[in-house]
Design a protein around this motif. Structure first.
Motif, PDB file in Angstrom:
ATOM      1  N   ALA A   1       9.708  -4.673  -4.364  1.00  9.36           N
ATOM      2  CA  ALA A   1      11.197  -4.905  -4.131  1.00  9.36           C
ATOM      3  C   ALA A   1      12.544  -4.819  -4.718  1.00  9.36           C
ATOM      4  O   ALA A   1      14.044  -4.479  -5.117  1.00  9.36           O
ATOM      5  CB  ALA A   1      11.672  -5.387  -2.570  1.00  9.36           C
TER       6      ALA A   1
ATOM      7  N   ASN B   1      12.584  -3.594   2.344  1.00 11.53           N
ATOM      8  CA  ASN B   1      11.738  -4.434   2.892  1.00 11.53           C
ATOM      9  C   ASN B   1      10.169  -3.935   2.997  1.00 11.53           C
ATOM     10  O   ASN B   1       9.914  -3.117   4.042  1.00 11.53           O
ATOM     11  CB  ASN B   1      12.193  -5.074   4.174  1.00 11.53           C
ATOM     12  CG  ASN B   1      11.332  -5.739   4.546  1.00 11.53           C
ATOM     13  OD1 ASN B   1      10.841  -6.242   4.274  1.00 11.53           O
ATOM     14  ND2 ASN B   1      11.511  -6.458   5.732  1.00 11.53           N
TER      15      ASN B   1
ATOM     16  N   SER C   1       6.464  -3.232   3.921  1.00 14.08           N
ATOM     17  CA  SER C   1       5.332  -3.975   4.628  1.00 14.08           C
ATOM     18  C   SER C   1       3.867  -3.551   4.085  1.00 14.08           C
ATOM     19  O   SER C   1       3.127  -5.201   4.705  1.00 14.08           O
ATOM     20  CB  SER C   1       6.134  -3.271   6.397  1.00 14.08           C
ATOM     21  OG  SER C   1       5.944  -2.474   6.297  1.00 14.08           O
TER      22      SER C   1
ATOM     23  N   ALA D   1       7.709  -8.096  -2.238  1.00 11.91           N
ATOM     24  CA  ALA D   1       9.179  -8.844  -2.198  1.00 11.91           C
ATOM     25  C   ALA D   1       9.353  -8.538  -3.599  1.00 11.91           C
ATOM     26  O   ALA D   1      10.451  -8.377  -3.917  1.00 11.91           O
ATOM     27  CB  ALA D   1       8.576 -10.194  -1.910  1.00 11.91           C
TER      28      ALA D   1
END
Length: 475
Positions: free
Chosen positions: A370, A389, A391, A367
């Motif tokens: 990002a 986003n 993953s 996170a």
């Protein structure tokens, strides 16, 4: 200090050319003994060391060998060896990179030797201070040249990997072998620490304290010290703002320095250096932007405007056309009436955002990575963009590599980025189908030995202590 930017037309290889250094010094070099007797002499010698530093060599190689260029409409064989990936130990590009960077090291060592023997008893405080600044810059320049050599001649960045000869003395008769990567980095970091203790703030065409932070951040990322990479990057991010779209365009025309940490200054005397990037200077192009890179660009992103000359033949390229006929590169638009002549932006704060994001991703801070990438994209679009986003670490690194490709295109990073991340991504060099075919390969597998350059054969021929890199036949 007035800098001299005299490019070396021909420089001997490190050991082949320095067997008798007093007989074959480059034309603007002088031996420490007898000639470098005053701070003014040593200052001039430092200018010669800067003059020998030619980052254009790795910029050209990286761009041509990887996937950001294709042959242009006026190519007459320029760069064919690199672009067709037919590199061998006798290739001129290999000789040029190796000899050029060791010429920098040799000159820096001469400066440092002269400082070590100069009689300082009669010097003024101002002269002593100037000598300290010269010493700091020579140390930093020696570190930078060794680092650049490692990025293309060392098979990897682990301590036990085979590195390059680390040279902290003036070579005359010695025939050193290759040091380990760990030992070379120890020498580099020692030089940077010593330089940091000496240097004061200076303009960005000279190596300075912020450059040292930027290089340490890059080293930390390449070597897997991600916490240090973030810490160093954060210090620079707090100091240098990202350019606005208008400032970004002006930066590449040498009219803005908002995010420039260190750049290699070029003057009209170096016009031939600028013209050697991709253009004939008469309207044709040795190389054009690859369709692979073009397809990744968004016209709303200021990097599209900086990278691509989309006003050709009196019209504007439609980014959805199939395909545009020409993809001329505009990143070095020229100045002072000289086509392609611009300062080379080598360390910018934008790279520090990319270093930070990659280090965060590799630490599993997806996170946070990002958000770091989103801050850079917002600046380049001039408006708020949706944050990615991620993953997985692989997804994050893949996206960050794409961002690095756009941000750092034609600045010497692409080949190095692909080689240092291939173990994670499983990818080598993959060109767009429109950029390859015939003798021009479409793919270089990640396991291919050509991700490391060979030691020049001329060097091996005269120095039995030099070991060739795997995959290259020395017979």
């Amino acid at each position: 200090m007035k800098k001299l930017f005299i490019y070396i037309a021909s420089v001997s290889l490190l050991f082949a050319g320095c067997r008798d250094a007093t007989d074959i010094l480059p034309v603007d070099s002088v031996a420490a003994e007898g000639a470098l007797t005053t701070p003014e002499d040593i200052d001039l010698a430092l200018s010669g060391a800067y003059a020998a530093y030619n980052p254009q060599l790795i910029i050209q190689f990286s761009s041509r060998f990887a996937d950001d260029l294709r042959f242009g409409n006026a190519n007459g064989g320029q760069g064919t060896v690199e672009h067709n990936q037919t590199i061998n130990a006798g290739s001129g590009v290999v000789n040029n990179i190796y000899s050029s960077y060791y010429a920098v090291i040799n000159r820096a060592n001469r400066v440092l030797e002269a400082i070590s023997v100069i009689d300082s008893s009669d010097l003024t405080p101002e002269q002593l201070d100037r000598l300290s600044q010269i010493e700091g810059q020579a140390l930093a320049l020696r570190a930078l040249a060794h680092f650049d050599l490692l990025t293309v001649f060392a098979p990897g960045f682990a301590d036990n990997d085979l590195g390059v000869p680390y040279i902290d003395f003036v070579v005359i008769l010695e025939l050193p072998g290759r040091d380990s990567v760990g030992d070379v980095f120890a020498g580099i970091l020692s030089d940077l620490d010593a330089a940091d203790a000496l240097l004061e703030d200076s303009v960005n065409i000279f190596l300075n304290k912020d450059f040292i932070k930027a290089l340490k951040a890059r080293i930390a990322l390449y070597r897997g010290d991600y916490t240090q990479a973030i810490g160093m990057a954060d210090q620079l991010i707090a100091t240098y703002p990202l350019a606005t779209p208008e400032q970004y365009i002006a930066m590449y025309a040498d009219a803005d320095n908002t995010e420039v940490i260190f750049k290699a200054s070029r003057t009209v005397a170096d016009a031939r250096a600028g013209g050697l990037f991709y253009f004939t200077g008469t309207g044709g192009a040795f190389f054009e932007m690859s369709f692979g890179l073009f397809d990744s660009l968004d016209p709303a992103d200021v990097r599209y405007d900086v990278l691509l000359d989309d006003d050709v033949d009196g019209g504007t390229i439609d980014p959805v056309s199939d395909p545009p006929e020409t993809l001329f590169i505009k990143k070095y638009p020229g100045r002072d009436g000289q086509f392609g002549l611009n300062d080379l932006k080598l360390y910018r704060v934008a790279e520090q955002y990319l270093i930070k994001a990659e280090a965060q991703a590799r630490l599993g801070q997806l996170a946070e990575a990002a958000l770091t990438i989103d801050a850079l994209r917002d600046a380049r679009f001039g408006s708020d963009q949706p944050a990615p986003n991620y993953s997985s670490v692989l997804e994050a690194i893949t996206d960050i590599l794409s961002e690095r490709r756009k941000e750092l295109a034609y600045e010497g990073h692409r080949f190095i980025d692909l080689r240092r991340t291939r173990d994670l991504t499983g990818l080598g060099i993959v060109r767009n189908d429109a950029d390859c075919g015939g003798p021009t390969p479409c793919e270089l597998l990640p396991s291919d030995f050509r991700f490391t350059l060979p030691i020049p054969q001329a060097e091996i021929d005269v120095n039995p202590n030099i070991e060739q890199n795997p995959g290259y036949d020395t017979n």
